[in-house]
Design an enzyme around this catalytic site. Structure first.
Site, PDB file in Angstrom:
ATOM      1  N   ASP A   1       0.817  -1.212   0.000  1.00 24.88           N
ATOM      2  CA  ASP A   1       0.000   0.000   0.000  1.00 24.88           C
ATOM      3  C   ASP A   1       0.854   1.267   0.000  1.00 24.88           C
ATOM      4  O   ASP A   1       2.007   1.260   0.435  1.00 24.88           O
ATOM      5  CB  ASP A   1      -0.886   0.041   1.254  1.00 24.88           C
ATOM      6  CG  ASP A   1      -2.058  -0.912   1.183  1.00 24.88           C
ATOM      7  OD1 ASP A   1      -2.079  -1.777   0.300  1.00 24.88           O
ATOM      8  OD2 ASP A   1      -2.957  -0.798   2.045  1.00 24.88           O
TER       9      ASP A   1
ATOM     10  N   HIS B   1       3.785  -2.328   3.021  1.00 27.19           N
ATOM     11  CA  HIS B   1       3.773  -0.986   2.444  1.00 27.19           C
ATOM     12  C   HIS B   1       5.043  -0.727   1.648  1.00 27.19           C
ATOM     13  O   HIS B   1       6.136  -1.080   2.089  1.00 27.19           O
ATOM     14  CB  HIS B   1       3.639   0.076   3.547  1.00 27.19           C
ATOM     15  CG  HIS B   1       2.311   0.044   4.240  1.00 27.19           C
ATOM     16  ND1 HIS B   1       1.989  -0.911   5.190  1.00 27.19           N
ATOM     17  CD2 HIS B   1       1.214   0.834   4.109  1.00 27.19           C
ATOM     18  CE1 HIS B   1       0.751  -0.700   5.613  1.00 27.19           C
ATOM     19  NE2 HIS B   1       0.266   0.352   4.975  1.00 27.19           N
TER      20      HIS B   1
END
Length: 251
Positions: A57, A205
């Site tokens: 992400d 991430h």
């Protein structure tokens, strides 16, 4: 007469209360179980196959994303990148590289907006569609997967995403690496390796505030899971393993 009137009023109140309770009991609580059963939101895909989906992400990021892409290539792993529109706008070449190397692109809003309070549908739709335009411009492909920042969701968000042609994708709650908080390389690594199971969706991430620990964690996670016989697939491939009842049409 007064006594009879009181009895009548009391009976009416009891019936109204009972009716309200029955109505509440008949109204389904729209939690994870509700959306998961209908196939409108995905947290993981139980399967006998040794497949897992790595997801990243908040990128792309000019420093972290290329390092992650190199590691994925080294271990023949495919992943899904949940892209923030304004970052894709700044680094379209990284979006192009992700798709060229066989990874999947997904929508993570334009501004990384947290929908943890009431938002009008047009605001949700605007965040999704603006990111969609940027991703398409950089890659030539339209995503059909959406993850709300922070994992915040409600009925308005789920249905707005559905109307736009998206499936809402979360992650396996039992593998919460919290790598965005940089808890330590060993913490991230052990959270994945000690809890992973078939069909999991792992949240990581490719952008964090400060120096990433995700890259070093991946240097341990990828070879170990590959040695265990796991295959790293995109979310779309993972979804081919799920068995669902048809989702009811919206009114």
């Amino acid at each position: 007469m007064k006594f009879s009137t009181k009895i009548l009023l009391l009976t009416c109140c009891m019936l109204i209360g009972l009716s309200g309770n029955l109505s509440a009991a008949q109204t389904p609580k729209k939690n994870r179980f509700y959306y998961e059963k209908r196939g409108e939101v995905v947290w993981e895909v139980p399967t006998d196959e040794k497949v897992i989906a790595l997801t990243f992400d908040d990128g792309p990021d000019p420093e972290d994303t290329p390092q992650i892409l190199e590691l994925l290539k080294q271990y023949e792993a495919k992943a899904t990148f949940f892209i923030v529109g304004n970052k894709a706008e700044a680094y379209p070449e990284l979006v192009s590289r992700e798709i060229a190397e066989g990874h999947e692109l997904a929508n993570h809003t334009y501004h990384h907006t947290y929908f943890n309070r009431s938002f009008p549908e047009n605001k949700i739709s605007e965040e999704i569609s603006r990111a969609e335009e940027i991703i398409y411009k950089a890659s030539g492909q339209k995503s059909h997967l959406f993850r709300p920042p922070g994992g915040y969701y409600n009925e308005a968000l789920v249905q707005t995403a559905r109307k736009a042609g998206y499936t809402v994708v979360m992650w396996s709650w039992h593998i919460n690496t919290r790598d965005w908080a940089t808890p330590g390389v060993s913490k991230i690594t052990n959270t994945v390796l000690n809890n992973v199971k078939n069909g999991d969706i792992v949240l990581l991430h490719d952008w964090v505030e400060g120096k990433t620990q995700t890259v070093d964690a991946l240097k341990q996670i990828l070879p170990e899971l590959k040695n265990r016989g796991y295959r790293f697939v995109t979310i779309s491939e993972l979804l081919t393993y799920r068995k669902l009842s048809p989702v009811k049409q919206m009114d």
